[in-house]
Design a protein around this motif. Structure first.
Motif, mmCIF file in Angstrom:
data_model
loop_
_atom_site.group_PDB
_atom_site.id
_atom_site.type_symbol
_atom_site.label_atom_id
_atom_site.label_comp_id
_atom_site.label_asym_id
_atom_site.label_seq_id
_atom_site.Cartn_x
_atom_site.Cartn_y
_atom_site.Cartn_z
ATOM 1 N N THR A 10 0.837 -1.209 0.000
ATOM 2 C CA THR A 10 0.000 0.000 0.000
ATOM 3 C C THR A 10 0.871 1.259 0.000
ATOM 4 O O THR A 10 0.543 2.238 -0.669
ATOM 5 N N SER A 11 1.990 1.228 0.717
ATOM 6 C CA SER A 11 2.898 2.381 0.727
ATOM 7 C C SER A 11 3.507 2.613 -0.655
ATOM 8 O O SER A 11 3.611 3.760 -1.116
ATOM 9 N N PHE A 12 3.885 1.548 -1.317
ATOM 10 C CA PHE A 12 4.446 1.650 -2.667
ATOM 11 C C PHE A 12 3.436 2.276 -3.623
ATOM 12 O O PHE A 12 3.768 3.188 -4.404
ATOM 13 N N MET A 13 2.200 1.799 -3.566
ATOM 14 C CA MET A 13 1.169 2.307 -4.471
ATOM 15 C C MET A 13 0.848 3.771 -4.172
ATOM 16 O O MET A 13 0.658 4.576 -5.090
ATOM 17 N N THR A 17 -5.876 0.276 -0.301
ATOM 18 C CA THR A 17 -5.951 -0.011 1.130
ATOM 19 C C THR A 17 -5.954 -1.517 1.350
ATOM 20 O O THR A 17 -6.155 -2.299 0.409
ATOM 21 N N LYS A 18 -5.768 -1.911 2.615
ATOM 22 C CA LYS A 18 -5.822 -3.335 2.946
ATOM 23 C C LYS A 18 -7.186 -3.916 2.608
ATOM 24 O O LYS A 18 -7.298 -5.043 2.099
ATOM 25 N N THR A 19 -8.240 -3.147 2.879
ATOM 26 C CA THR A 19 -9.599 -3.616 2.577
ATOM 27 C C THR A 19 -9.771 -3.856 1.085
ATOM 28 O O THR A 19 -10.366 -4.858 0.660
ATOM 29 N N MET A 20 -9.239 -2.947 0.260
ATOM 30 C CA MET A 20 -9.321 -3.115 -1.190
ATOM 31 C C MET A 20 -8.630 -4.400 -1.628
ATOM 32 O O MET A 20 -9.174 -5.180 -2.415
#
Length: 205
Positions: free
Chosen positions: A37-40, A57-60
């Motif tokens: 997520t940080s990379f994106m 996000t983690k949920t995504m």
């Protein structure tokens, strides 16, 4: 308040500033979800509508896996191929339903995901996104043509009213273009779905 020429200039300047994530920028090592997520977030910040929006996000990620868009991680880590798929999903998700994306990506994940693939996913990503430069030039030409066409409208209106009505015409032209292209993409995916049904869900060759 900006005039329409300034708005067009803003659009063209923004288009010149964006680019897809080059293949060599994607880590070769496997990443945990927080690292993904940080990379994106870092590499997609220029195409987010606002700084507060989240690219991923983690949920995504969990929803993508639940809906068969993304293979599960390996020991809670995501490979380079996972990130490539997530990038495709990122661009498709504002245009297509999960069902359509799954239909479109299934042959890719079945035949080209993983280190042993004869034609690796990285090669597919590179070839698809190598089209960006020529496509971007055509896009800018098309936007400018639509803008010039919008300036010929509402010649009998005056002042700010004419400026706004011409902006409305320009936005409507862009929207119609998106609408028709979305219809064409859905038509192609529906054909793929029908062909899969007719051949009993066998893998494409």
């Amino acid at each position: 308040m900006k005039n329409n020429d300034e708005r067009l200039s803003d659009i063209l300047t923004w288009l010149d500033s964006i680019s897809y994530i080059k293949l060599e920028k994607i880590p070769e090592i496997d990443l945990y979800m927080d690292q993904v997520t940080s990379f994106m977030e870092e590499h997609l910040k220029k195409v987010k509508r606002s700084p507060e929006d989240k690219a991923l996000t983690k949920t995504m990620i969990n929803n993508y896996a639940k809906n068969n868009l993304l293979p599960p991680p390996v020991r809670k880590k995501y490979t380079k191929e996972h990130i490539l798929l997530l990038l495709f999903i990122y661009y498709y998700k504002n245009l297509l339903s999960f069902h359509d994306i799954e239909q479109l990506l299934r042959p890719i994940t079945e035949e080209h995901f993983g280190a042993g693939a004869e034609l690796p996913l990285g090669r597919i990503y590179q070839e698809v996104f190598d089209l960006e430069d020529s496509q971007m030039d055509r896009l800018k030409e098309d936007i400018q043509a639509k803008f010039e066409a919008s300036r010929t409208t509402f010649q009998d209106a005056e002042g700010e009213d004419r400026e706004y009505l011409q902006l409305f015409a320009f936005i409507s032209e862009l929207s119609f273009d998106i609408y028709m292209k979305k219809q064409m993409v859905e038509m192609l995916i529906d054909q793929l779905h029908q062909e899969d049904a007719e051949c009993g869900g066998k893998k494409r060759r």
